[in-house]
Design a protein around this motif. Structure first.
Motif, mmCIF file in Angstrom:
data_model
loop_
_atom_site.group_PDB
_atom_site.id
_atom_site.type_symbol
_atom_site.label_atom_id
_atom_site.label_comp_id
_atom_site.label_asym_id
_atom_site.label_seq_id
_atom_site.Cartn_x
_atom_site.Cartn_y
_atom_site.Cartn_z
ATOM 1 N N GLY A 33 0.795 -1.226 0.000
ATOM 2 C CA GLY A 33 0.000 0.000 0.000
ATOM 3 C C GLY A 33 0.832 1.284 0.000
ATOM 4 N N LEU A 34 2.158 1.166 0.135
ATOM 5 C CA LEU A 34 2.991 2.376 0.229
ATOM 6 C C LEU A 34 2.847 3.244 -1.018
ATOM 7 C CD1 LEU A 34 6.362 0.811 1.487
ATOM 8 C CD2 LEU A 34 4.872 2.315 2.816
ATOM 9 N N ASN A 35 2.731 4.559 -0.827
ATOM 10 C CA ASN A 35 2.713 5.425 -2.015
ATOM 11 C C ASN A 35 4.158 5.657 -2.487
ATOM 12 O OD1 ASN A 35 3.864 7.647 -0.641
ATOM 13 N ND2 ASN A 35 1.862 8.354 0.044
ATOM 14 N N GLN A 38 6.543 7.288 0.034
ATOM 15 C CA GLN A 38 6.837 6.400 1.169
ATOM 16 C C GLN A 38 7.783 5.275 0.725
ATOM 17 O OE1 GLN A 38 2.685 5.480 1.905
ATOM 18 N NE2 GLN A 38 2.728 6.484 3.905
ATOM 19 N N SER A 62 4.020 16.670 7.152
ATOM 20 C CA SER A 62 3.002 17.248 8.031
ATOM 21 C C SER A 62 2.016 16.155 8.442
ATOM 22 C CB SER A 62 2.290 18.390 7.299
ATOM 23 O OG SER A 62 1.776 17.913 6.086
ATOM 24 N N THR A 65 0.527 12.598 6.468
ATOM 25 C CA THR A 65 1.257 12.240 5.245
ATOM 26 C C THR A 65 1.810 10.806 5.298
ATOM 27 O OG1 THR A 65 3.177 13.382 6.154
ATOM 28 C CG2 THR A 65 1.899 14.582 4.504
ATOM 29 N N GLY A 66 1.463 10.084 6.362
ATOM 30 C CA GLY A 66 1.787 8.651 6.369
ATOM 31 C C GLY A 66 3.104 8.281 7.016
ATOM 32 N N LYS A 67 3.553 9.074 7.994
ATOM 33 C CA LYS A 67 4.808 8.729 8.683
ATOM 34 C C LYS A 67 4.598 7.462 9.534
ATOM 35 C CE LYS A 67 4.966 12.791 10.647
ATOM 36 N NZ LYS A 67 3.815 13.449 10.031
ATOM 37 N N MET A 224 -2.394 11.480 3.215
ATOM 38 C CA MET A 224 -3.056 10.174 3.081
ATOM 39 C C MET A 224 -4.350 10.122 3.888
ATOM 40 S SD MET A 224 -1.210 8.756 0.943
ATOM 41 C CE MET A 224 -1.793 7.076 0.872
HETATM 42 N N1 LIG Z 1 0.183 4.215 1.915
HETATM 43 C C1 LIG Z 1 -0.955 4.267 2.587
HETATM 44 N N2 LIG Z 1 -2.015 3.529 2.199
HETATM 45 C C2 LIG Z 1 -3.186 3.596 2.856
HETATM 46 N N3 LIG Z 1 -3.415 4.361 3.924
HETATM 47 C C3 LIG Z 1 -2.399 5.112 4.375
HETATM 48 C C4 LIG Z 1 -1.118 5.113 3.735
HETATM 49 N N4 LIG Z 1 -0.326 5.965 4.387
HETATM 50 C C5 LIG Z 1 -1.057 6.469 5.399
HETATM 51 N N5 LIG Z 1 -2.300 5.966 5.397
HETATM 52 C C6 LIG Z 1 -3.402 6.277 6.295
HETATM 53 O O1 LIG Z 1 -3.545 7.703 6.352
HETATM 54 C C7 LIG Z 1 -3.808 8.149 7.680
HETATM 55 C C8 LIG Z 1 -2.705 9.100 8.144
HETATM 56 O O2 LIG Z 1 -1.458 8.401 8.123
HETATM 57 P P1 LIG Z 1 -0.441 8.427 9.348
HETATM 58 O O3 LIG Z 1 -1.148 8.363 10.669
HETATM 59 O O4 LIG Z 1 0.606 7.409 9.080
HETATM 60 O O5 LIG Z 1 0.141 9.902 9.132
HETATM 61 P P2 LIG Z 1 1.154 10.714 10.048
HETATM 62 O O6 LIG Z 1 2.072 11.412 9.118
HETATM 63 O O7 LIG Z 1 1.775 9.809 11.055
HETATM 64 O O8 LIG Z 1 0.153 11.741 10.721
HETATM 65 P P3 LIG Z 1 0.303 12.535 12.134
HETATM 66 O O9 LIG Z 1 1.593 13.295 12.055
HETATM 67 O O10 LIG Z 1 -0.927 13.400 12.139
HETATM 68 O O11 LIG Z 1 0.298 11.469 13.200
HETATM 69 C C9 LIG Z 1 -3.885 6.886 8.543
HETATM 70 O O12 LIG Z 1 -5.237 6.507 8.640
HETATM 71 C C10 LIG Z 1 -3.095 5.856 7.725
HETATM 72 O O13 LIG Z 1 -3.528 4.536 7.983
#
Ligand SMILES: Nc1ncnc2c1ncn2[C@@H]1O[C@H](COP(=O)(O)OP(=O)(O)OP(=O)(O)O)[C@@H](O)[C@H]1O
Length: 461
Positions: A33-35, A38, A62, A65-67, A224
């Motif tokens: 699922g990684l974009n 990522q 920010s 963004t899926g960190k 994301m």
């Molecule tokens: N590649 C991906 N495929 C599907 N869903 C994703 C993907 N990357 C992130 N997500 C989903 O998007 C949402 C936000 O991602 P995530 O919590 O990882 O972001 P973050 O950068 O850690 O945000 P924050 O800094 O607000 O904690 C989550 O619900 C996560 O499951």
């Protein structure tokens, strides 16, 4: 050196308990699922790990963004192959989002009062030193909120620990370990009490001369969280709001100088996200954020989805007292036992100079107040890390189920152990940063009635 050699090291034993088959399946699913952004980071980090090159990475992204998704993919993949990954975050509440996450301070025994020459309290030959020697990857989330001295202390300590098994490690960043930091510099920078903007910026990891020049920076830009929102109107509103928050962080919203102030510290909030009630402002905020509170204050989902943030502790207390008054039931008042630490007595007259009544009035960030008012059914938040393994850390939210004299019984509503009943004891705490000429010891429950919480926020008009 084999991990299996040491059967008495608790930390190593914990690392051998993961269900590798399950993690392997999870890693494959997450990987697919990684974009594109990522994937690029994922591959670079894996390469550093597998080629044993070590390296320091910063993943800049920010909110949304899926960190965290990326961390989970890396952690599952490596743990499914029996590799050790240490995942830490700067705050307890973020640590709970990481699989087997810890706070950086507890994970690396970082001293609370840190300075430019500090080292972590990890001795050569200890269990933690052995774990670090065997670690393949370190993930440190929310890095921008921690003072650079903490990273420099960990770097110094790792070089020291790693040179025992590899003499060249003393000249390598983090002793040759692969370390991934993540976060967003637009959010909260290190909190340095009574210091100004220049000192705060200088405290940031990006100002570390020994570390930052070695850091490879990746950016995640695709939100994301928006991709996962099905409702089109909700998606559009969320996109607009996310963009506005980013613009605030990037300094793109024009700032205003208020009368009597020198710097433009204020920005204007768009009308559509502003409450404009002219009457009782506290009531208006509470009704907007917690509609139908009296029927829903025990509903876990309702509570975990909302919070009121205030810039100062006084605001938190005002809003909390207001809401507590609305909740039915008898109020319990818990008073702390305050004393001056005997080892820091400045004079034999301390009891006369600083009577208990005076000590009771003192308030410090992160230290419970002398008086805590609670009711059964009200939401509370922990203000101390009690047990990471039970998910009881600074920031965990709970609902009070029973108020006894010696313990507070409560149900966990956020983090890893949602639904668990726990007993919270009184603990003795001291402010770490105080201008007082003595050390205060306060014995109190490490909890706060919590509908609202303090956050470092910009000023708004
Ligand atoms: N590649 C991906 N495929 C599907 N869903 C994703 C993907 N990357 C992130 N997500 C989903 O998007 C949402 C936000 O991602 P995530 O919590 O990882 O972001 P973050 O950068 O850690 O945000 P924050 O800094 O607000 O904690 C989550 O619900 C996560 O499951």
């Amino acid at each position: 050196m084999s991990l299996l050699l040491d059967e008495t090291n608790r930390l190593i034993i914990e690392e051998q308990l993961y269900d590798t088959e399950y993690l392997g399946t999870e890693a494959s699913q997450l990987e697919s699922g990684l974009n594109q952004e990522q994937k690029e980071v994922y591959e670079a980090i894996q390469q550093a790990v597998y080629q044993r090159n070590g390296g320091l990475f910063f993943v800049y992204g920010s909110g949304g963004t899926g960190k965290t998704y990326l961390w989970r993919t890396l952690i599952s993949k490596l743990r499914s192959q029996n590799h050790v990954v240490i995942a830490v975050a700067s705050s307890g509440i973020t640590a709970l989002l990481l699989p087997s996450g810890k706070t950086a301070h507890s994970g690396f025994s970082i001293p609370i009062n840190i300075h430019e020459k500090s080292c972590c309290r990890i001795s050569q030959g200890s269990s933690l030193a052995f774990l670090i020697q065997n670690t393949k990857l370190i993930i440190w989330d929310e890095a921008p909120t921690v003072h650079r001295h903490a990273f420099e202390a960990v770097d110094r300590t790792f070089r020291d620990i790693m040179q025992v098994i590899n003499p060249a490690a003393k000249d390598q960043v983090f002793g040759g370990k692969t370390v991934v930091l993540g976060g967003d510099f637009r959010q909260i920078l290190p909190v340095i009490p009574r210091k100004g903007r220049a000192e705060i910026v200088d405290g940031s990891i990006s100002k570390s001369n020994t570390l930052w020049p070695h850091c490879k920076v990746f950016k995640l830009t695709m939100n994301m969280r928006l991709q996962g929102t099905a409702d089109q109107i909700g998606k559009q509103e969320l996109a607009q709001f996310s963009q506005w928050v980013l613009d605030v962080g990037d300094g793109k919203i024009p700032a205003i100088v208020m009368e009597g102030e020198e710097e433009p510290n204020w920005i204007e909030i768009p009308d559509d996200i502003l409450l404009k009630d002219k009457g009782d402002k506290k009531k208006a905020i509470i009704q907007e954020i917690y509609p139908d509170l009296l029927n829903k204050y025990r509903d876990l989902n309702y509570l975990t989805e909302r919070a009121i943030l205030t810039p100062k502790n006084e605001g938190v207390d005002e809003i909390n007292n207001y809401i507590l008054g609305m909740i039915p039931g008898d109020e319990h008042i818990y008073k702390s036992a305050d004393r001056i630490c005997p080892f820091t007595n400045t004079s034999t007259n301390d009891e006369v100079l600083y009577p208990t009544e005076f000590l009771n009035t003192l308030q410090f960030p992160g230290i419970p107040n002398h008086e805590i008012r609670l009711k059964v059914g009200c939401p509370i938040i922990l203000t101390r890390n009690i047990s990471q393994s039970e998910g009881l850390c600074n920031g965990t939210r709970l609902i009070v189920s029973r108020l006894d004299t010696r313990v507070i019984q409560a149900k966990v509503v956020t983090g890893t152990n949602v639904g668990e009943q726990v007993a919270i004891p009184r603990v003795e705490v001291s402010p770490t940063d105080s201008t007082l000429p003595f050390t205060l010891k306060r014995r109190q429950f490490p909890v706060k009635f919590q509908e609202s919480q303090v956050e470092v926020v910009s000023k708004f008009v």
